[in-house]
Structure formats: structure tokens, C-alpha cells
Scaffold this active site. Structure first.
Site, PDB file in Angstrom:
ATOM      1  N   GLY A  21       0.816  -1.202   0.000  1.00 44.13           N
ATOM      2  CA  GLY A  21       0.000   0.000   0.000  1.00 44.13           C
ATOM      3  C   GLY A  21       0.848   1.249   0.000  1.00 44.13           C
ATOM      4  O   GLY A  21       0.557   2.236  -0.675  1.00 44.13           O
ATOM      5  N   ARG A  25       7.369   1.795   0.939  1.00 43.61           N
ATOM      6  CA  ARG A  25       7.749   0.392   1.079  1.00 43.61           C
ATOM      7  C   ARG A  25       8.189  -0.165  -0.275  1.00 43.61           C
ATOM      8  O   ARG A  25       9.088  -0.998  -0.353  1.00 43.61           O
ATOM      9  CB  ARG A  25       6.607  -0.438   1.652  1.00 43.61           C
ATOM     10  CG  ARG A  25       7.043  -1.829   2.152  1.00 43.61           C
ATOM     11  CD  ARG A  25       5.887  -2.645   2.701  1.00 43.61           C
ATOM     12  NE  ARG A  25       5.160  -1.899   3.709  1.00 43.61           N
ATOM     13  CZ  ARG A  25       3.833  -1.909   3.853  1.00 43.61           C
ATOM     14  NH1 ARG A  25       3.090  -2.641   3.041  1.00 43.61           N
ATOM     15  NH2 ARG A  25       3.247  -1.210   4.800  1.00 43.61           N
ATOM     16  N   ARG A  44       1.642  11.178  -8.839  1.00 40.50           N
ATOM     17  CA  ARG A  44       1.004  11.199  -7.526  1.00 40.50           C
ATOM     18  C   ARG A  44       1.902  10.615  -6.429  1.00 40.50           C
ATOM     19  O   ARG A  44       1.423  10.152  -5.399  1.00 40.50           O
ATOM     20  CB  ARG A  44      -0.344  10.460  -7.543  1.00 40.50           C
ATOM     21  CG  ARG A  44      -1.381  11.119  -8.434  1.00 40.50           C
ATOM     22  CD  ARG A  44      -2.641  10.286  -8.551  1.00 40.50           C
ATOM     23  NE  ARG A  44      -3.635  10.948  -9.390  1.00 40.50           N
ATOM     24  CZ  ARG A  44      -4.694  11.601  -8.926  1.00 40.50           C
ATOM     25  NH1 ARG A  44      -4.921  11.669  -7.629  1.00 40.50           N
ATOM     26  NH2 ARG A  44      -5.558  12.175  -9.754  1.00 40.50           N
ATOM     27  N   ARG A  88      -0.133  -8.579  -3.515  1.00 37.48           N
ATOM     28  CA  ARG A  88      -0.243  -7.505  -2.526  1.00 37.48           C
ATOM     29  C   ARG A  88       0.596  -7.879  -1.307  1.00 37.48           C
ATOM     30  O   ARG A  88       0.507  -9.008  -0.792  1.00 37.48           O
ATOM     31  CB  ARG A  88      -1.700  -7.291  -2.125  1.00 37.48           C
ATOM     32  CG  ARG A  88      -1.851  -6.478  -0.833  1.00 37.48           C
ATOM     33  CD  ARG A  88      -3.215  -5.881  -0.636  1.00 37.48           C
ATOM     34  NE  ARG A  88      -3.462  -5.543   0.762  1.00 37.48           N
ATOM     35  CZ  ARG A  88      -2.861  -4.573   1.435  1.00 37.48           C
ATOM     36  NH1 ARG A  88      -1.933  -3.838   0.845  1.00 37.48           N
ATOM     37  NH2 ARG A  88      -3.164  -4.349   2.701  1.00 37.48           N
ATOM     38  N   SER A  91      -0.067  -4.549   5.332  1.00 38.36           N
ATOM     39  CA  SER A  91      -0.234  -4.724   6.776  1.00 38.36           C
ATOM     40  C   SER A  91      -1.681  -5.088   7.081  1.00 38.36           C
ATOM     41  O   SER A  91      -2.589  -4.846   6.279  1.00 38.36           O
ATOM     42  CB  SER A  91       0.160  -3.446   7.521  1.00 38.36           C
ATOM     43  OG  SER A  91      -0.639  -2.360   7.080  1.00 38.36           O
ATOM     44  N   ASP A 205      -0.944  -4.894  13.819  1.00 37.85           N
ATOM     45  CA  ASP A 205      -1.716  -4.576  15.025  1.00 37.85           C
ATOM     46  C   ASP A 205      -2.474  -5.824  15.442  1.00 37.85           C
ATOM     47  O   ASP A 205      -2.878  -6.624  14.578  1.00 37.85           O
ATOM     48  CB  ASP A 205      -2.769  -3.497  14.758  1.00 37.85           C
ATOM     49  CG  ASP A 205      -2.242  -2.282  14.033  1.00 37.85           C
ATOM     50  OD1 ASP A 205      -2.031  -1.266  14.696  1.00 37.85           O
ATOM     51  OD2 ASP A 205      -2.051  -2.354  12.797  1.00 37.85           O
ATOM     52  N   ARG A 218       6.432  -0.518  10.034  1.00 33.84           N
ATOM     53  CA  ARG A 218       5.564  -0.930   8.944  1.00 33.84           C
ATOM     54  C   ARG A 218       6.222  -0.683   7.581  1.00 33.84           C
ATOM     55  O   ARG A 218       6.029  -1.437   6.637  1.00 33.84           O
ATOM     56  CB  ARG A 218       4.233  -0.174   9.005  1.00 33.84           C
ATOM     57  CG  ARG A 218       3.380  -0.493  10.217  1.00 33.84           C
ATOM     58  CD  ARG A 218       2.255   0.515  10.331  1.00 33.84           C
ATOM     59  NE  ARG A 218       1.533   0.370  11.591  1.00 33.84           N
ATOM     60  CZ  ARG A 218       0.244   0.092  11.687  1.00 33.84           C
ATOM     61  NH1 ARG A 218      -0.465  -0.095  10.593  1.00 33.84           N
ATOM     62  NH2 ARG A 218      -0.347   0.004  12.856  1.00 33.84           N
TER      63      ARG A 218
END
Length: 245
Positions: A21, A25, A44, A88, A91, A205, A218
Site C-alpha cells: 500500500g 515500502r 502522484r 499484494r 499490513s 496490530d 511498517r
């Protein structure tokens, strides 16, 4: 060639794309795992890179947060850039009592509270699932590396701050392992495009124990998930080459 969201040209993007996402990363993976790297997109600030990992050409690109964003980027990768596989790497918040921070979850299926499937005008409820070859390959890789991995149902939710504070209890009661915000859109887009997808999640989490990782952890700490996805891409390419021979 190019879209309003992706400035890549023909041939810039590999057949297998890893999609975190967070675009930072994606940059971390390119900087630390890939060689001969090119940056194919900065539109973007959704960074995209292609490079070589263990002899395999692979791309990595951010998807942004939520199903609308994942739906846009995955659709364009499959249809405009002829990508075959999207993995994908994101997290997730854990529901399951046996999951711990940094554990890996492979999303065999993805429940959702989203209306994403309405566009297909189906005469029932669609069940978004992972591609079996991707799923099995990733599971085998994680097992061989002795990573803590669990396979099962996840939830892709449109809502991060839910006004209904009891909603997680009902998903947990149905055996759903964890929640992300993109997997169902990826699986549905892959199915519609007749392509392949897998969601690999790292627990950031635990929603019932109040445990959580920092933003920096993360961004750069999910190395086991990254290595699982990268090795899966290598095995996919090697298997494809064997089929040709």
C-alpha cells in the site's frame, strides 16, 4: 502508453508486480532487494520500480490505501501493461487469538463490507479468492524459510474508523483471521481480467490485545513478507520457463 495514474511505457513493468500500500515500502524493496533498477512511475508519488531479484525481472509499485485506489492501479496494470500476477504485500490488524505481531497471513479468501462487486451486476454474492498457484507457492516459500505463516479468510473493509465498535467481533466469530483494506478489490479485479492475484499480509496490530507496530516498522520491517513475495515471483518465472522447455 500511459494512464492518468501511471507514466510507464511499454515493457517497463514486469509480468509479476509486488504491491504494498505504501509507496515508500516499494522504494525500500527496490533499494534493498533489486538490482538494475528503473523507476517507471512517479505520478502522484505512487512510486513504481522494476529490477532484478535472483535473476528474475520483477516490479514493485504502491497501491495506496483502500479498494478504490487498489482497483484503479491493479486494473491498469492488468489491462494496460499486460501484467499477469499481482502480489499484494500489506499490513493487517489481527482478529485471531493465535496471531502475533509480524506473523504472515496469506489471504485464501477475502470477505468484504464493500460494494465493489456491484459493478459486475452479479445475480448473487461473489466470493473473492486468491489464485491457487500463487497461494501454494507463497506458502511453500514461507514454510521452507520457517516463517510464522497462517492461511485463511481475511476481511477487506472500507472503514478504518468504524462507528460500530462491535463489528470486529462478528467477523472474528466467523473465523476471519485479520483485516486489511485492499484484498477484495484486488481479487475481484484479477478475476474480471482473467489474471492472477495473492494477498500476503504482515500483522501490524492486534485488535484484541492493543499491540501495534510503529509507522517506521511498517515501512521497513516487513522483510519476511517481502522475501516470501520475491521468492514466489522467482519460482513463478522459473516454472514458466520450464513449461516452455
Amino acid at each position: 502508453m500511459g494512464t492518468p495514474h501511471n507514466e510507464a511505457q511499454t515493457g517497463d513493468i514486469a509480468k509479476t508486480v509486488l504491491m504494498p500500500g505504501d509507496p515508500l515500502r516499494a522504494k525500500y524493496i527496490a533499494d534493498n532487494y533489486l538490482t538494475d533498477v528503473i523507476c517507471f512511475n512517479t505520478v502522484r508519488n505512487m512510486s513504481g520500480f522494476t529490477g532484478i531479484y535472483n535473476g528474475c525481472r520483477v516490479s514493485v509499485m504502491g497501491s495506496g490505501m483502500g479498494m478504490p485506489s487498489m482497483g484503479i492501479y491493479s486494473y491498469e496494470l492488468y489491462n494496460v501493461y499486460d501484467v499477469d500476477n499481482i502480489i499484494r504485500i500489506g499490513s493487517a490488524g489481527a482478529f485471531d487469538d493465535d496471531l502475533n505481531l509480524m506473523d504472515i497471513v496469506l489471504g485464501m479468501g477475502s470477505c468484504t463490507d464493500s460494494n465493489f462487486a456491484a459493478q459486475y451486476n452479479l445475480p448473487g454474492v461473489y466470493a473473492p479468492i486468491a489464485d491457487f498457484t500463487l497461494l501454494k507457492t507463497a506458502y511453500d516459500v514461507a514454510e521452507e524459510k520457517h516463517f510464522s505463516v497462517k492461511v485463511g479468510n481475511v476481511l477487506a473493509s472500507d472503514v478504518f474508523y468504524n462507528d460500530d465498535t462491535t463489528v470486529n467481533d462478528r467477523w472474528k466469530k466467523m473465523g476471519v483471521l485479520a483485516v486489511d483494506m485492499e484484498s477484495a478489490a484486488l481479487y475481484m479485479t484479477a478475476a474480471r481480467c482473467r489474471k492472477h492475484a495473492l494477498t500476503i499480509l504482515t500483522i501490524s496490530d492486534h485488535l484484541y490485545r492493543g499491540e501495534k507496530l510503529s509507522a517506521q516498522e511498517r515501512q521497513t520491517g516487513f522483510t519476511k513478507m517481502m522475501e516470501t513475495a520475491l521468492e514466489t515471483a522467482v519460482r513463478l518465472q522459473n516454472n514458466k520457463q520450464m513449461e516452455v522447455l
